[in-house]
Structures are given as C-alpha cells and as structure tokens.
Design a protein around this motif. Sequence first.
Motif, PDB file in Angstrom:
ATOM      1  N   ARG A 131      -0.919  -4.945  18.566  1.00 45.29           N
ATOM      2  CA  ARG A 131      -1.253  -4.085  18.086  1.00 45.29           C
ATOM      3  C   ARG A 131      -0.894  -3.291  17.294  1.00 45.29           C
ATOM      4  N   GLU A 132       0.640  -3.241  16.652  1.00 44.54           N
ATOM      5  CA  GLU A 132       1.636  -3.349  16.433  1.00 44.54           C
ATOM      6  C   GLU A 132       1.241  -3.614  15.052  1.00 44.54           C
ATOM      7  N   ALA A 135      -1.350  -2.501  13.674  1.00 49.57           N
ATOM      8  CA  ALA A 135      -1.147  -0.828  12.662  1.00 49.57           C
ATOM      9  C   ALA A 135      -0.377  -1.278  11.864  1.00 49.57           C
ATOM     10  N   GLY A 138      -2.871  -2.598   9.341  1.00 54.47           N
ATOM     11  CA  GLY A 138      -3.862  -1.304   9.231  1.00 54.47           C
ATOM     12  C   GLY A 138      -3.836   0.108   8.908  1.00 54.47           C
ATOM     13  N   GLU A 139      -2.967   0.853   9.531  1.00 51.58           N
ATOM     14  CA  GLU A 139      -3.158   2.218   8.628  1.00 51.58           C
ATOM     15  C   GLU A 139      -3.225   2.204   7.737  1.00 51.58           C
ATOM     16  N   PRO A 140      -2.012   1.791   7.289  1.00 51.01           N
ATOM     17  CA  PRO A 140      -2.654   1.996   4.879  1.00 51.01           C
ATOM     18  C   PRO A 140      -3.308   1.911   4.910  1.00 51.01           C
ATOM     19  N   LEU A 142      -6.364   1.959   5.247  1.00 48.68           N
ATOM     20  CA  LEU A 142      -7.314   2.709   6.491  1.00 48.68           C
ATOM     21  C   LEU A 142      -7.295   3.925   5.226  1.00 48.68           C
ATOM     22  N   GLU A 143      -5.828   4.634   5.198  1.00 49.32           N
ATOM     23  CA  GLU A 143      -5.472   5.466   4.551  1.00 49.32           C
ATOM     24  C   GLU A 143      -5.773   5.126   3.180  1.00 49.32           C
ATOM     25  N   ARG A 270      -7.282  -8.750   6.565  1.00 50.14           N
ATOM     26  CA  ARG A 270      -6.894  -7.329   6.598  1.00 50.14           C
ATOM     27  C   ARG A 270      -6.539  -7.052   4.533  1.00 50.14           C
TER      28      ARG A 270
END
Length: 521
Positions: A131-132, A135, A138-140, A142-143, A270
């Motif tokens: 998950r980490e 993230a 993945g989070e950047p 997604l932003e 990704r």
Amino acid sequence: MQPHEGGGGGGGDAHVGYSSNDPDRAILDALESRYRVSTADAPEGPSERLRSAVDCLVVDGDAFRRMDAERSDRSGPGSVPVVVVAGDDPRLARSVARRPGADLVYRDTVGDDLEGSVSDRLCDRVDTACREAIAALGEPILEVAGLLMSAAPDEVDTRIEWGLRTVGKAFGAERCVLYDVGETALSATHGWAGAAPLTHESVPVAEFPGFESSLARFDPFVANTDSRAEKLGYDGSFVAIPVVIDWDLEWVLAFGGVPGGSPPESVLTRLGTFGDLIGHTLRRDRRHREIERQNERLERFASVIRHDLQNPLSVISGFTDLAMETGEPAELERISAAAARMEAILEDLHTLVREADDVGEREPVSVSELVERARETVDTGAATVEVGDVGVVEADPSRLRQAFENLIRNCVEHGSTSDRAGADSTVEHGDADVSIRVSATADGFAVDDDGPGIPEAEREAIFEEGYTDSGETGLGLSIVRTVVEAHGWAVSATDSPLGGARFEVSGVEFVDVEATSTTTP
C-alpha cells in the motif's frame, strides 16, 4: 525465479518475491495463501530480475545482509519494499531500520510451523508495504490527473511541467523529460530537472536509449547505466516509458538519476499511467486547437461568402432590373459575367471545404511535366511560362497540379509589370505581360515572376482565406498552402531574382529518376 500461484483467499493482485538460501516451507505457505509468489534460492540473494518483477520482497536474514552489502542506491523511492523474516538479532534489526522501505518480522524460534499470529503479522506487513509503495507514486499521480483533466488550453503546458516535477520527485529522479516522437528524431517538449537542465532539444531515433529494442515495441526501457543516456545528460539509472495513443507511439517519458536499480513492474505500470494522462491531455489540447482553427476557418469562409458574393449578386439584381426595362442584350452579358464570378468563388470554396487537407494516393510525378499540364488550363494571355528541369517527387498528381494552376494564375493576375493592382481594379489576363519561371531549389522548387512583387508585410497574410488586393476570390494561395502542407512540405513568399514575387516550396524529397518511372495525370 519460479512463480507460485497463491491458493488462498483475500491476497488481491500483489506479486510477492521470496528469497532464501534455505527456503522455509511455512513462510512460503503463508505467502501463497494470500499472494502470487515467485521464489529465488540463489546463494547471492534476490536477483535484479526478481526485484523488478514483484511488488514486495520477502527475505530471510542472510539474504538481507547480502542485499545490504550491495550499493546503497538499491533503496529509495520507486524501489521494491523489503520485509525481513528473522529471529531476534539486534544487529540485523538496526540494519533493517536504517534501510528505507525495509521492515522486520520476528518469527518464533520454537517449532517448524509459523504460528497464526506470525503468519498474520507477515502478511499484514506485506500488505502495508504494498500500500505504501502504491501511495508513494499513486497519490501524486492522482493529484496530477485532477489538475490535467481540469486544465484550460492556456494552462496545459504549465500543468504538465508541474506534473513532471511532482512525479519525478516522488519517484526520486533527478530529472524528467517528455519527448515528442517524430519519424527521425525525438524532440523534448516539456521537462523538469532538479539539477542542471538538459542541453539538447532533440535526439535522433537511433541514438535514443532503448528506442529500437524496447520503446518502439511499446515496452518500458530501464538501464542502471547507459552510455547513450549519459551523453544526453542522464546520470545514474535511466527509465523511459512509452506513451502510446491509439496504437501509435506518440511520446516518450524519460527519467534520469533514478535510485533503487530497476523499479518493480507495479512502479513502471503507474509511470505508464502517468504517461497516458499526459498523452491524452496533449491529444485533447491538440484537438481543441484544431477545432479552434476550424472555427476560425469557417468564420473566414463566412466572411468571404458574405463579402465576395454580395457584389456579383448586386450586379445581377441591378442589371436584371435594367434589362427588363430596356431590353438591351448588353445588360445580360454583365449578368452572365457576374454569375461566372459567383461560380468561381463557389468552386474555390468547395475545394477548400470538401478536400481540406486530404491527399490522395501518392505516386512519382515529374514536376516539370505537371507544370506544363497546369499551364494548359490557365488563361495566361500574354504571359510567358518557362519550366526548368525540376525533378520527380512523390505526390498526389491531381492536387499538386491544382496548386501549380493557382500559383500560375496568381502570377498572371498580379504580375503586371506596372504598379500592383489596387483594391478596386483587376488585371485582365490577356494584358498581363509577366514572365513566369518554375525551377528547382536545394530542397524543393520555386515559382518566380517579374511583376511588382509582394510587400514584406503581406507575405504571410496572402496565404489566408479571403485575402486579396484585387477583384479575385482571395482563395487561390490558400488552396496552394493547403495542398503543399498536406504533402508535408512548406510554402513561403519572398523576393524573386527576376524582380517580382517568388513562391518557394521546401521540405521536398526528390525521387531517383533512374529507379522510378514518372507519372502525370
């Protein structure tokens, strides 16, 4: 590396690698109950291939020590997370704590089977590590996706640059560059660099790292060291991601100075998603600009129709009333001339609207012979046309002939050796004593005349729809530009060595006359 498919429940799609010189069946069973598992029991520890293929790596103490003895840049953003299963060893615990992306699970030293609590702890740590890792990028991404999707046309370039910086930093890279893929070279269009920016603007296809071996096949290219990448200014590990839109390789996303050796497949996936976001954003922006150009073109068409058709319509209306009153045949001749004028305008508009940028099947065409045929269909009057040996090109004969017809007609209509015609006057074709010459240039051909020439301030505007300084339609040179650019060439106006105007067509590749037979329509 040997793959094992997990047979248990809830493990999701995570791919876990297990490396041990003395594999523990209990650990393997625990992993296989939740994940897809690949194993490696080589004495030197987990291979680069295993590390790049999995989302998380599970190792014993000995395998970790061998990994820890390797280069320190094996760890970092974008590298595969490691979970160590070992007994109580303070030195090992300190080594694991110092290594980013590594975690430690203590196993019981009594008994051969993993207790349920240890098995659960192991799988929990693997889940957390996966998950980490997701993230971290993945989070950047997604932003960035949200910002790209909402970008206005004038914000696209700025937001792409910001996205390269954001994702590049999250990946731990020193630089990130987007290249537009052309037929012979890749051109840098957007970039971010934590260090000095790149000095090159384009790279020949044959010199770009991994292009022919991987990228042209739509596969990512990863290299810990690559001499070609170093020449381009990419220090350390190099990662290149193909951006494929509608089965065409449109762009390449390149990262330099990447830590951690070969990134795992999940990270490359990704990064591929990030590249797709940029590609679709640029495709959308390109389409938006095309629509804007089409709308501007339609507005010009409307202006031409409204302005140029108004005069002959007024002539027809006025002289029809006059003819009905007087019964004079001369009035009917003027009506016929006005109708012919309208027909010419509509024919040129039809050419631009219906054919637009389309080019039919190309074939070897003798330019000189094509010009001779084009002059036969143009009323040149007293004008003379000299045709040199231009050569043979791959072209749509019908469309290229159309371009030459309009160029010759333009020279005749505007080529009077007297002053350039005013806005309210025309030069009758029979009265134009202009000399016209068609000749080859270094990378194309040119059409010259000895008329008054074209003022420098008007040399771009003359190719726009509806531009005219006489009573003509103002569409002839626009048709020329449309045909030339549809062939992948360029056309420009300049001064002629004959003293008048010169139209140069450049970017043309000539065909070997001896190897190809010429064809004309």
